[in-house]
Design a protein around this motif. Sequence first.
Motif, PDB file in Angstrom:
ATOM      1  N   TYR A   1     -32.006  30.824  10.993  1.00 36.74           N
ATOM      2  CA  TYR A   1     -32.299  30.472   9.607  1.00 36.74           C
ATOM      3  C   TYR A   1     -33.249  29.284   9.538  1.00 36.74           C
ATOM      4  N   ASN A   2     -33.880  29.133   8.373  1.00 41.05           N
ATOM      5  CA  ASN A   2     -34.603  27.904   8.072  1.00 41.05           C
ATOM      6  C   ASN A   2     -33.629  26.897   7.470  1.00 41.05           C
ATOM      7  N   THR A   3     -34.029  25.609   7.460  1.00 47.18           N
ATOM      8  CA  THR A   3     -33.187  24.563   6.877  1.00 47.18           C
ATOM      9  C   THR A   3     -34.008  23.774   5.874  1.00 47.18           C
ATOM     10  N   SER A   4     -33.505  23.634   4.683  1.00 49.20           N
ATOM     11  CA  SER A   4     -34.197  22.859   3.656  1.00 49.20           C
ATOM     12  C   SER A   4     -34.104  21.365   3.963  1.00 49.20           C
ATOM     13  N   ASP A   5     -35.182  20.632   3.660  1.00 45.29           N
ATOM     14  CA  ASP A   5     -35.160  19.180   3.836  1.00 45.29           C
ATOM     15  C   ASP A   5     -34.133  18.509   2.932  1.00 45.29           C
ATOM     16  N   ARG A   6     -33.727  19.228   1.887  1.00 38.43           N
ATOM     17  CA  ARG A   6     -32.785  18.609   0.954  1.00 38.43           C
ATOM     18  C   ARG A   6     -31.387  18.504   1.547  1.00 38.43           C
ATOM     19  N   VAL A   7     -31.207  19.102   2.707  1.00 42.32           N
ATOM     20  CA  VAL A   7     -29.916  18.982   3.400  1.00 42.32           C
ATOM     21  C   VAL A   7     -29.765  17.580   4.002  1.00 42.32           C
ATOM     22  N   LEU A   8     -30.915  16.968   4.319  1.00 42.19           N
ATOM     23  CA  LEU A   8     -30.877  15.748   5.147  1.00 42.19           C
ATOM     24  C   LEU A   8     -30.130  14.592   4.480  1.00 42.19           C
ATOM     25  N   GLU A   9     -30.358  14.413   3.172  1.00 43.90           N
ATOM     26  CA  GLU A   9     -29.721  13.255   2.530  1.00 43.90           C
ATOM     27  C   GLU A   9     -28.209  13.381   2.418  1.00 43.90           C
ATOM     28  N   PRO A  10     -27.709  14.488   1.863  1.00 40.74           N
ATOM     29  CA  PRO A  10     -26.238  14.601   1.809  1.00 40.74           C
ATOM     30  C   PRO A  10     -25.599  14.612   3.192  1.00 40.74           C
ATOM     31  N   LEU A  11     -26.307  15.168   4.176  1.00 34.68           N
ATOM     32  CA  LEU A  11     -25.758  15.169   5.527  1.00 34.68           C
ATOM     33  C   LEU A  11     -25.697  13.734   6.067  1.00 34.68           C
ATOM     34  N   SER A  12     -26.692  12.925   5.733  1.00 34.45           N
ATOM     35  CA  SER A  12     -26.665  11.513   6.134  1.00 34.45           C
ATOM     36  C   SER A  12     -25.498  10.781   5.489  1.00 34.45           C
ATOM     37  N   ASP A  13     -25.197  11.161   4.236  1.00 37.25           N
ATOM     38  CA  ASP A  13     -24.051  10.540   3.570  1.00 37.25           C
ATOM     39  C   ASP A  13     -22.755  10.856   4.310  1.00 37.25           C
ATOM     40  N   ILE A  14     -22.663  12.082   4.824  1.00 39.46           N
ATOM     41  CA  ILE A  14     -21.461  12.457   5.579  1.00 39.46           C
ATOM     42  C   ILE A  14     -21.372  11.601   6.844  1.00 39.46           C
ATOM     43  N   VAL A  15     -22.510  11.447   7.542  1.00 38.61           N
ATOM     44  CA  VAL A  15     -22.523  10.619   8.760  1.00 38.61           C
ATOM     45  C   VAL A  15     -22.105   9.191   8.411  1.00 38.61           C
ATOM     46  N   ARG A  16     -22.641   8.670   7.320  1.00 43.85           N
ATOM     47  CA  ARG A  16     -22.280   7.303   6.905  1.00 43.85           C
ATOM     48  C   ARG A  16     -20.786   7.179   6.638  1.00 43.85           C
ATOM     49  N   ARG A  17     -20.223   8.198   5.969  1.00 44.17           N
ATOM     50  CA  ARG A  17     -18.789   8.133   5.673  1.00 44.17           C
ATOM     51  C   ARG A  17     -17.963   8.086   6.957  1.00 44.17           C
ATOM     52  N   VAL A  18     -18.357   8.933   7.925  1.00 47.15           N
ATOM     53  CA  VAL A  18     -17.619   8.977   9.194  1.00 47.15           C
ATOM     54  C   VAL A  18     -17.780   7.648   9.932  1.00 47.15           C
ATOM     55  N   VAL A  19     -19.007   7.117   9.942  1.00 42.48           N
ATOM     56  CA  VAL A  19     -19.253   5.860  10.657  1.00 42.48           C
ATOM     57  C   VAL A  19     -18.521   4.706   9.970  1.00 42.48           C
ATOM     58  N   ASP A  20     -18.478   4.727   8.647  1.00 43.50           N
ATOM     59  CA  ASP A  20     -17.737   3.683   7.936  1.00 43.50           C
ATOM     60  C   ASP A  20     -16.272   3.671   8.361  1.00 43.50           C
ATOM     61  N   GLU A  21     -15.730   4.861   8.560  1.00 42.06           N
ATOM     62  CA  GLU A  21     -14.350   4.965   9.019  1.00 42.06           C
ATOM     63  C   GLU A  21     -14.214   4.368  10.423  1.00 42.06           C
ATOM     64  N   ALA A  22     -15.195   4.662  11.270  1.00 37.37           N
ATOM     65  CA  ALA A  22     -15.182   4.116  12.638  1.00 37.37           C
ATOM     66  C   ALA A  22     -15.298   2.597  12.614  1.00 37.37           C
ATOM     67  N   ILE A  23     -16.140   2.072  11.714  1.00 41.67           N
ATOM     68  CA  ILE A  23     -16.293   0.615  11.584  1.00 41.67           C
ATOM     69  C   ILE A  23     -14.943  -0.004  11.227  1.00 41.67           C
ATOM     70  N   GLU A  24     -14.245   0.648  10.319  1.00 42.17           N
ATOM     71  CA  GLU A  24     -12.947   0.143   9.893  1.00 42.17           C
ATOM     72  C   GLU A  24     -11.971   0.122  11.072  1.00 42.17           C
ATOM     73  N   ASN A  25     -12.011   1.159  11.902  1.00 43.62           N
ATOM     74  CA  ASN A  25     -11.138   1.208  13.073  1.00 43.62           C
ATOM     75  C   ASN A  25     -11.477   0.111  14.077  1.00 43.62           C
ATOM     76  N   ALA A  26     -12.779  -0.134  14.279  1.00 44.94           N
ATOM     77  CA  ALA A  26     -13.201  -1.198  15.195  1.00 44.94           C
ATOM     78  C   ALA A  26     -12.745  -2.552  14.669  1.00 44.94           C
ATOM     79  N   ARG A  27     -12.872  -2.745  13.357  1.00 44.74           N
ATOM     80  CA  ARG A  27     -12.476  -4.015  12.750  1.00 44.74           C
ATOM     81  C   ARG A  27     -10.975  -4.247  12.918  1.00 44.74           C
ATOM     82  N   ARG A  28     -10.196  -3.173  12.724  1.00 44.38           N
ATOM     83  CA  ARG A  28      -8.752  -3.308  12.870  1.00 44.38           C
ATOM     84  C   ARG A  28      -8.379  -3.739  14.279  1.00 44.38           C
TER      85      ARG A  28
END
Length: 179
Positions: A138-165
């Motif tokens: 399949y082809n992939t639309s560029d419009r996927v990139l931003e929401p997908l980045s938000d998902i990565v940010r959410r996961v990383v934010d969770e990891a940051i919280e774990n590191a902080r703890r």
Amino acid sequence: MLATIRRTATEDRLPEATPWRRCSACKKPIALGAVYWACNVSTCNQKRTALCFCSVSCWEVHLPGANHRESWAVEKRAPTTPDGGAEATPPASTGTGGVRRLVRTVGPASPTAAEKVPHEVLIVASRLKEYVRARVGYNTSDRVLEPLSDIVRRVVDEAIENARRDGRMTVLDRDLPDH
Ligand SMILES: [Zn+2]
Ligand SMILES: [Zn+2]
């Protein structure tokens, strides 16, 4: 008896009333040989403007104006003589020997700072497109990139919280939540 005499002699040599400097926040005197708190950020430790604080809460007072990305208070001890200079204890490079780091991070995790974190695409578009093409053609639309980045940010934010703890300032693979 001997011990008593020795202690008295020490007190004579180091009168508690002699202040070394004053707290940069509340102006309370910091006595010679007393424990004080410094900021880890180098701009707060330049020779002429070095900040020192009588307590961690006084250290926190300078944060709103300082705009540090990441900062913590460092426990130090004032020199025991007025001409002893600022470095009675060696700088925190060793991480041992009585220099305690108080990890009180102020930075990306606080809500106000989080707003300043750049909101950018974190995904390599060409790699993602290659992956989707290789899997299903399949082809992939560029419009996927931003929401997908938000998902990565959410996961990383969770990891940051774990590191902080854990009291760590490095995000490790094991901080990532299981999916
Ligand atoms: Zn103070
Ligand atoms: Zn500072």
